[in-house]
Write a protein that holds these residues in place. Structure first.
Motif, short mmCIF file in Angstrom:
data_model
loop_
_atom_site.label_atom_id
_atom_site.label_comp_id
_atom_site.label_asym_id
_atom_site.label_seq_id
_atom_site.Cartn_x
_atom_site.Cartn_y
_atom_site.Cartn_z
N SER A 40 0.77 -1.18 -0.09
CA SER A 40 -0.06 0.00 0.04
C SER A 40 1.01 1.24 0.07
CB SER A 40 -0.99 0.13 1.29
OG SER A 40 -1.73 1.21 1.26
N ALA A 41 1.93 1.17 0.76
CA ALA A 41 2.95 2.42 0.82
C ALA A 41 3.54 2.55 -0.60
CB ALA A 41 4.02 2.29 2.04
N ARG A 42 3.95 1.33 -1.35
CA ARG A 42 4.57 1.35 -2.40
C ARG A 42 3.49 1.80 -3.48
NH1 ARG A 42 6.97 -3.89 -5.57
NH2 ARG A 42 6.95 -2.72 -7.59
N GLN A 43 2.53 1.74 -3.67
CA GLN A 43 1.37 2.17 -4.48
C GLN A 43 1.34 3.70 -4.19
OE1 GLN A 43 -2.89 1.39 -4.27
NE2 GLN A 43 -2.98 0.90 -6.51
N ASP A 63 -11.88 -9.60 -12.77
CA ASP A 63 -11.37 -9.14 -11.66
C ASP A 63 -10.87 -7.91 -11.44
OD1 ASP A 63 -11.56 -12.22 -11.27
OD2 ASP A 63 -9.51 -12.55 -12.30
N GLN A 64 -10.38 -7.25 -12.58
CA GLN A 64 -10.04 -5.91 -12.50
C GLN A 64 -11.13 -4.83 -12.07
OE1 GLN A 64 -7.68 -4.65 -15.95
NE2 GLN A 64 -7.05 -6.67 -16.30
N LEU A 65 -12.34 -5.17 -12.59
CA LEU A 65 -13.40 -4.32 -12.54
C LEU A 65 -13.99 -4.67 -10.70
CD1 LEU A 65 -15.36 -4.71 -15.61
CD2 LEU A 65 -14.14 -2.47 -14.70
N ALA A 66 -13.98 -5.80 -10.37
CA ALA A 66 -14.24 -6.10 -8.99
C ALA A 66 -13.42 -5.30 -8.15
CB ALA A 66 -14.16 -7.78 -8.85
N GLY A 88 -12.90 -0.43 -4.28
CA GLY A 88 -12.80 0.68 -3.45
C GLY A 88 -11.16 0.76 -3.18
N THR A 89 -10.83 1.87 -2.87
CA THR A 89 -9.49 2.22 -2.13
C THR A 89 -9.53 1.77 -0.61
OG1 THR A 89 -9.30 4.29 -3.46
CG2 THR A 89 -7.91 4.26 -1.55
N GLY A 90 -8.37 1.03 -0.40
CA GLY A 90 -8.07 0.40 0.78
C GLY A 90 -8.37 -0.76 0.84
N GLN A 91 -9.10 -1.42 0.02
CA GLN A 91 -9.53 -2.72 -0.10
C GLN A 91 -8.58 -3.76 -0.64
OE1 GLN A 91 -12.19 -3.64 2.07
NE2 GLN A 91 -12.34 -1.42 2.52
N SER A 92 -8.35 -4.87 -0.17
CA SER A 92 -7.32 -5.75 -0.73
C SER A 92 -8.03 -6.96 -1.61
CB SER A 92 -6.61 -6.36 0.30
OG SER A 92 -5.68 -5.40 0.84
N SER A 93 -7.81 -7.27 -2.56
CA SER A 93 -8.20 -8.41 -3.35
C SER A 93 -6.96 -9.54 -3.52
CB SER A 93 -9.17 -8.02 -4.69
OG SER A 93 -10.02 -7.05 -4.29
N TYR A 94 -7.13 -10.71 -3.42
CA TYR A 94 -6.40 -11.82 -3.58
C TYR A 94 -6.95 -12.78 -4.83
CZ TYR A 94 -4.15 -10.13 0.69
OH TYR A 94 -3.56 -9.21 1.69
N LEU A 95 -5.99 -12.85 -5.85
CA LEU A 95 -6.60 -14.05 -6.73
C LEU A 95 -5.28 -14.83 -7.36
CD1 LEU A 95 -5.87 -12.72 -9.65
CD2 LEU A 95 -7.49 -11.12 -9.20
N ARG A 96 -5.54 -15.85 -7.72
CA ARG A 96 -4.60 -16.67 -8.41
C ARG A 96 -4.45 -16.66 -9.79
NH1 ARG A 96 -0.34 -19.70 -5.85
NH2 ARG A 96 0.34 -21.44 -7.17
N GLN A 150 0.68 -17.83 -9.88
CA GLN A 150 1.19 -17.00 -8.70
C GLN A 150 -0.08 -16.37 -8.05
OE1 GLN A 150 3.59 -14.52 -11.57
NE2 GLN A 150 5.24 -14.73 -9.96
N THR A 151 0.13 -15.87 -6.77
CA THR A 151 -0.92 -15.19 -6.02
C THR A 151 -0.45 -13.69 -6.08
OG1 THR A 151 -0.91 -17.09 -4.71
CG2 THR A 151 -2.12 -15.20 -3.85
N TRP A 152 -1.65 -12.96 -6.53
CA TRP A 152 -1.64 -11.50 -6.72
C TRP A 152 -2.35 -10.85 -5.57
CZ3 TRP A 152 2.26 -9.73 -10.00
CH2 TRP A 152 2.45 -10.95 -10.98
N LEU A 153 -1.95 -9.80 -5.18
CA LEU A 153 -2.60 -8.61 -4.39
C LEU A 153 -2.97 -7.57 -5.15
CD1 LEU A 153 -3.59 -7.41 -1.73
CD2 LEU A 153 -1.40 -6.47 -1.37
N LEU A 154 -4.39 -7.25 -5.20
CA LEU A 154 -4.56 -6.20 -6.23
C LEU A 154 -5.24 -4.95 -5.11
CD1 LEU A 154 -7.17 -7.74 -8.87
CD2 LEU A 154 -4.53 -7.34 -8.60
N LEU A 155 -4.78 -3.70 -5.66
CA LEU A 155 -5.14 -2.54 -4.77
C LEU A 155 -5.21 -1.37 -5.71
CD1 LEU A 155 -1.92 -2.44 -2.19
CD2 LEU A 155 -4.28 -3.08 -1.91
N THR A 156 -6.23 -0.52 -5.46
CA THR A 156 -6.44 0.53 -6.21
C THR A 156 -6.36 1.96 -5.52
OG1 THR A 156 -8.91 0.41 -5.61
CG2 THR A 156 -8.35 -0.82 -7.36
N VAL A 157 -5.90 2.99 -6.30
CA VAL A 157 -5.87 4.28 -5.55
C VAL A 157 -6.04 5.61 -6.86
CG1 VAL A 157 -3.35 4.36 -6.11
CG2 VAL A 157 -4.27 5.84 -4.33
N PRO A 158 -6.84 6.39 -6.22
CA PRO A 158 -7.31 7.62 -7.28
C PRO A 158 -6.08 8.45 -7.45
CG PRO A 158 -8.44 7.90 -5.29
CD PRO A 158 -7.71 6.52 -5.10
#
Length: 233
Positions: A43-46, A111-114, A119-127, A131-139
């Motif tokens: 999150s800090a990196r994003q 998956d991207q639209l989900a 929203g911002t601050g919510q974490s989404s994990y998917l395979r 590999q396992t990925w963490l999806l984060l969004t920020v405006p």
């Protein structure tokens, strides 16, 4: 099996069960801490990526309407992704229109639209793609446009560590159970039945017979009793 042996085995079984439960709880705790730490780090990196991309966009000339062209927006994100090895990101305008993406192919548009809807601050994990990925969004704070940066971060190592710990826990639990069964089996085999003492045939002939009183062992005694004179009337 002796009572003391049963008590010892029962205590060992309870202790093994308690240790397995504690081990499983520790694995879960370690995994939760790893996920939380990865979430804070990425999150800090994003946010650092967000500020860098915003600076690039804001340095571009504005249009007559006071905004920025789509090519300027997508170009800034693309330039950052190409200069930062391992970066996986996408830029969405107006919530649904993607103008740039270098996300792995396994991360579908659904998956991207989900992730955007979360929203911002919510974490989404998917395979995806092994590999396992963490999806984060920020405006992005860009005047005149609704732009959202979607980033994907590889957290495979966190899940791999959890799987390795669970495997080690399972192996230890099976080993403890096997040891308990082995001790129980050996304790059962170690108990030898007490053999009856050898019988004496001569002594058995001297024993009284049930229901018939005492009978002499030698037949000549019967003959002597029969030869006694009978009383005369």
């Amino acid at each position: 099996m002796k009572f003391s042996t049963k008590l010892s085995l029962s205590f060992a079984a309870l202790l093994a069960a308690a240790l397995c439960a504690v081990g499983l709880a520790m694995v879960g705790r370690s995994f939760a801490d790893g996920i939380a730490s990865a979430g804070r780090t990425f999150s800090a990196r994003q946010y650092a990526e967000k500020y860098s991309i915003e600076s690039t966009i804001l340095s571009q000339p504005v249009t007559a309407g006071g905004g920025y062209t789509t090519s300027a927006l997508s170009g800034a994100v693309q330039s950052f992704a190409e200069q930062t090895p391992g970066s996986c990101m996408a830029l969405y305008l107006d919530g649904r229109s993607s103008v740039y993406s270098n996300l792995p192919r396994g991360i579908s548009r659904t998956d991207q639209l989900a992730a955007l809807e979360a929203g911002t601050g919510q974490s989404s994990y998917l395979r995806a793609e092994g590999q396992t990925w963490l999806l984060l969004t920020v405006p992005l704070n860009i005047p005149g446009v609704e732009a959202v940066l979607l980033s994907a971060y590889d957290v495979t190592s966190v899940f791999a560590s959890r799987d390795a710990q669970l495997t080690a826990w399972f192996v230890a639990a099976v080993a403890v159970d096997a040891a308990k069964r082995t001790v129980t089996l050996r304790a059962g085999r170690g108990r030898q039945p007490v053999a009856d003492p050898p019988s004496d045939p001569a002594a058995e002939r001297q024993q009284p017979h049930c229901g018939g009183g005492l009978h002499p062992a030698h037949p000549s005694l019967h003959r002597r009793r029969d030869r006694r004179p009978q009383p005369q009337l």
